[in-house]
Design an enzyme around this catalytic site. Structure first.
Site, PDB file in Angstrom:
ATOM      1  N   ASP A 217       3.607  -3.140   2.891  1.00  0.00           N
ATOM      2  CA  ASP A 217       2.971  -2.209   3.621  1.00  0.00           C
ATOM      3  C   ASP A 217       1.262  -2.723   3.123  1.00  0.00           C
ATOM      4  O   ASP A 217       1.178  -3.678   2.227  1.00  0.00           O
ATOM      5  CB  ASP A 217       3.176  -0.712   3.292  1.00  0.00           C
ATOM      6  CG  ASP A 217       2.481   0.054   4.366  1.00  0.00           C
ATOM      7  OD1 ASP A 217       1.586  -0.400   5.382  1.00  0.00           O
ATOM      8  OD2 ASP A 217       2.964   1.416   4.628  1.00  0.00           O
TER       9      ASP A 217
HETATM   10  C1  BGC Z   1       1.084   2.255   7.113  1.00  0.00           C
HETATM   11  C2  BGC Z   1       1.873   1.446   7.844  1.00  0.00           C
HETATM   12  C3  BGC Z   1       1.122   0.785   9.067  1.00  0.00           C
HETATM   13  C4  BGC Z   1       0.164   0.026   8.547  1.00  0.00           C
HETATM   14  C5  BGC Z   1      -0.682  -1.034   9.304  1.00  0.00           C
HETATM   15  C6  BGC Z   1      -0.327   1.292   6.629  1.00  0.00           C
HETATM   16  O1  BGC Z   1      -1.174   2.342   6.075  1.00  0.00           O
HETATM   17  O2  BGC Z   1       1.517   2.938   6.037  1.00  0.00           O
HETATM   18  O3  BGC Z   1       2.947   2.277   8.634  1.00  0.00           O
HETATM   19  O4  BGC Z   1       2.073  -0.176   9.923  1.00  0.00           O
HETATM   20  O5  BGC Z   1      -0.705   0.705   7.532  1.00  0.00           O
HETATM   21  O6  BGC Z   1      -1.403  -0.329  10.167  1.00  0.00           O
END
Ligand code: BGC
Length: 736
Positions: free
Chosen positions: A278
């Site tokens: 993530d």
């Molecule tokens: C979130 C993810 C997301 C990623 C990209 C993160 O802050 O937890 O779910 O896919 O950002 O935007």
């Protein structure tokens, strides 16, 4: 000159190996790194030079973490083609970039938030609707989406509950499959498919106190019985990628967990796809204090099996030095590179790296996409209350006041994880009613002045009061301490209620929120969630009786925040034996306001004559659960028939009810139909004491319209055994 990896007739594995054998270390590390959108906007020439050098394998179209909260930049197919052209034609090996964006529940056509989708209890429709969303996103040059989110949520204070399918592992698993199939289609290489990403692996939804990013503590039994099943379902559906979560799980941050990623996921489940971190979850390992610095974090994540670093320099800056120092080995890098390349070959990127820059013009908000979004919005809304058949409204001769903070709202219905939906495409509830019933006299007031709204209500025959959360109060990092409507709304419902006019409350929002005033004053209560671009049409068609409501709660509606965590699949309590009248709270009932699976229609259904296919069952046989369902009311309506089980004696304590199957059935007035639900051998297993095992002994079966289903049967199961899914070698106990 064409090389074997460019020969599409060769098997993907051969092409992957051929390409790997030609790559320098720097090119390999590049494939494991992803850049955000801003790097290009900020410094075009330097970015293109980086692409030319093969510094990155992927580009994410987002400019901040929690992008859903800050939908800044739009997707431009010609820019994507420009960047891709440099990757394909000017980099040494011509490896295309895989372009990612959070297409969570919509592109320009926006579906209801996933929690609302789950309330439809209609995975088939969800799958079809996601084909449309995939088509729209792919037409812009997006190849990879970061959805579905498969986190089980039992504390709705957590803002990301909107992206989940609620509290139940079985229901969530059905939607996991549906969304993966919808995004990936028949073939991932189809120009209308997206590579799906099951996230957040694993347990992120169990954040303590509903506080985003907080610690999670999940026992092995609960991990395997509750949190992992939706991921297993996504794997069975062929999901091409997974995202490792932000959370520290019992002292072991998941993005550094060799046991969970390399062990459970890759080794024991045989996953050969790609694991992406993530946003920043690799360098977070240093913040967590499980590695000394970013270099240590990179080593830990790579060893754990995180293949690609989302917008994170940890891999770019440190993998080469770590390899030199002998802290990681080249096999781990090669394995991760193969996974990235495999994903690119599967998506068909080498054959078709560019997007047709005009295609999106024919695809966005195509009629069938919009129709699907509307069906789904209609089926997701849950009628919680309907005193004296206040609904449906008669369609002529009434003066209807449509008021409240959400009567005219638009952007709010798109929910928070929506990057590309446009407020102007949303039909507000007010507009929806006007469009659906031109013959009604509709009164309204702007949302701001409650005195004016009360006056407006007084002039009407019936009031539709639209309340609830705004999208800004839900989503990533947007948790609430109190499950209550935003300030002033309880008072508004009370003031309107006191006019004595028949009151229909339409509650919008991203989580189950009890409203004492609606309980007291509303004659009817429709839970409309954040239902996407077609919200207004769906609400209007339900209120006016063009369709009977058919949504059911995928998450328990508590009475108060103090009851949280509250979910239907609770374990038995030993002391119930001694204290028959025991109440868990002195000051509050232990019962939810509305139970899991609950929802009214404009009719009533009765269940009769339960028959189980077996009194005694062999471990390999299906148990068929048959019963008669009758529509006892005066209108055609859809029931969601639900089948639950209980295993009274097991190796460990088991939930008092577990959902095992369900079906949506539409019946005409007076019609009776014989329905059969199935409890297959795969559904009769559980994880206990380190092993997956069969249910054995007695099995109680319940059928009905919510988790308190009353119709009951009993069946005797054979002695249990350790159990392995077909084709699996076992549970790899050493990883557990
Ligand atoms: C979130 C993810 C997301 C990623 C990209 C993160 O802050 O937890 O779910 O896919 O950002 O935007």
């Amino acid at each position: 000159m064409s090389t074997p990896y460019q020969d599409a007739t060769l098997p993907i594995e051969e092409r992957v190996q051929d390409l790997l054998s030609r790559m320098t270390l720097a090119e390999k590390i590049g494939q494991l790194c992803q850049t955000p959108m801003l790097e290009f906007e900020a410094n075009r020439e330097a970015y293109l030079e980086g692409v030319r050098q093969g510094r990155w394998g992927s580009r994410i179209l987002a400019d901040t973490a929690w992008a859903g909260n800050a939908p800044g930049l739009t997707v431009d197919p010609s820019t994507l083609n420009e960047i891709q052209r440099v990757a394909v034609e000017e980099s040494r090996l011509g490896i295309p970039l895989i372009v990612a964006r959070d297409v969570i529940y919509g592109q320009q056509t926006v579906l209801p938030i996933p929690l609302a989708q789950a309330a439809s209890w209609n995975p088939q429709l969800v799958q079809e609707a996601y084909r449309g969303i995939a088509r729209e996103a792919a037409s812009l040059g997006i190849h990879w989406t970061f959805a579905p989110m498969l986190d089980i949520v039992r504390d709705p204070r957590w803002g990301r509950v909107i992206e989940s399918s609620g509290e139940d592992p079985y229901l969530s698993s059905q939607f996991a499959r549906a969304v993966v199939n919808g995004f990936q289609g028949e073939s991932l290489s189809d120009a209308e498919s997206l590579l799906a990403c099951a996230k957040h692996f694993v347990g992120y939804g169990a954040a303590e106190g509903g506080r985003d990013y907080d610690t999670t503590e999940i026992t092995d039994n609960t991990l395997h019985n509750v949190y992992l099943p939706p991921f297993k379902a996504a794997l069975e559906a062929g999901v091409g990628s997974l995202m490792s979560g932000f959370n520290d799980l019992g002292g072991e941050p998941v993005s550094g967990s060799r046991r969970l990623i390399r062990g459970w996921l890759k080794e024991s489940q045989g996953f050969d796809g790609l694991v992406v971190s993530d946003w920043g979850s690799i360098s977070d390992l240093a913040y967590f204090g499980v590695s000394r610095d970013a270099a240590g974090a990179a080593a830990m994540a790579l060893k754990a099996g995180v293949d690609m670093a989302m917008t994170n320099e940890a891999y770019e800056d440190h993998l080469a030095n770590l390899l030199d120092a002998g802290d990681i080995d080249i096999e781990a890098i090669n394995d991760s590179v193969c996974r990235v390349l495999r994903a690119k070959f599967r998506v068909g990127l080498f054959e078709s790296p560019y997007v047709d820059e005009q295609r999106h013009l024919d695809v966005m908000r195509r009629e069938d996409h919009v129709a699907m979004a509307q069906h789904l919005a209609e089926q997701s809304m849950v009628l919680l209350k309907n005193r004296q058949q206040t609904l449906p409204l008669v369609r002529t001769g009434l003066k209807v006041a449509v008021i409240g903070p959400h009567a005219h709202s638009k952007r709010q219905h798109l929910g928070s994880w929506c990057l590309d939906g446009k407020a102007e495409d949303v039909t507000s509830i007010y507009e929806g009613l006007i469009a659906a019933a031109p013959e009604l006299e509709i009164l309204t007031e702007p949302a701001d002045f409650s005195d004016d709204m009360v006056e407006c209500a007084r002039r009407a025959d019936v009031v539709i009061l639209c309340v609830g959360e705004s999208h800004r109060r839900t989503g990533e990092a947007r948790n609430i301490a109190e499950l209550a409507l935003p300030a002033g709304q309880e008072q508004l419902i009370t003031a309107i209620g006191k006019t004595g006019k028949p009151l229909v409350v339409v509650q919008c929002g991203g989580r189950p929120i009890p409203s004492p005033a609606a309980e007291q004053y509303a004659d009817a209560l429709l839970f409309a969630w954040q239902a996407g671009t077609e919200t207004g049409h769906a609400v209007a068609r339900i209120l006016l009786g063009y369709v009977s409501p058919s949504g059911r709660l995928p998450i328990t509606m508590p009475r108060t925040t103090g009851q949280v965590p509250i979910y239907y699949g609770r374990k038995p309590i030993g002391k119930m034996r001694d204290f028959q009248d025991y109440q868990p709270y002195k000051d509050e009932s232990a019962e939810p306001l509305y139970p899991f699976g609950f929802g009214l229609t404009y009719s009533q259904f009765s269940y009769k004559n339960l028959h189980l296919s077996h009194q005694q069952l062999d471990s390999s046989e299906n148990l068929s659960v048959t019963f008669e369902l009758t529509n006892e009311g005066a209108v055609t309506a859809t029931e969601v028939a639900q089948c639950y089980v209980r295993l009274p004696v097991a190796e460990t304590t088991r939930p008092t009810r577990e959902l095992k199957d369900f079906a949506r059935i539409t019946l005409k007035p007076g019609e009776t139909r014989t329905i059969t639900l199935q409890i297959s051998p795969e559904k009769r297993t559980y994880f206990a004491l380190g092993k997956q095992q069969d249910f054995d002994g007695q099995l109680e079966v319940f059928v009905g319209g919510d988790c308190n289903a009353k119709l009951q049967g009993l069946c005797e199961l054979p002695p249990g055994r350790e159990w392995h899914a077909p084709g699996q070698t076992g549970c790899a106990d050493h990883w557990l």
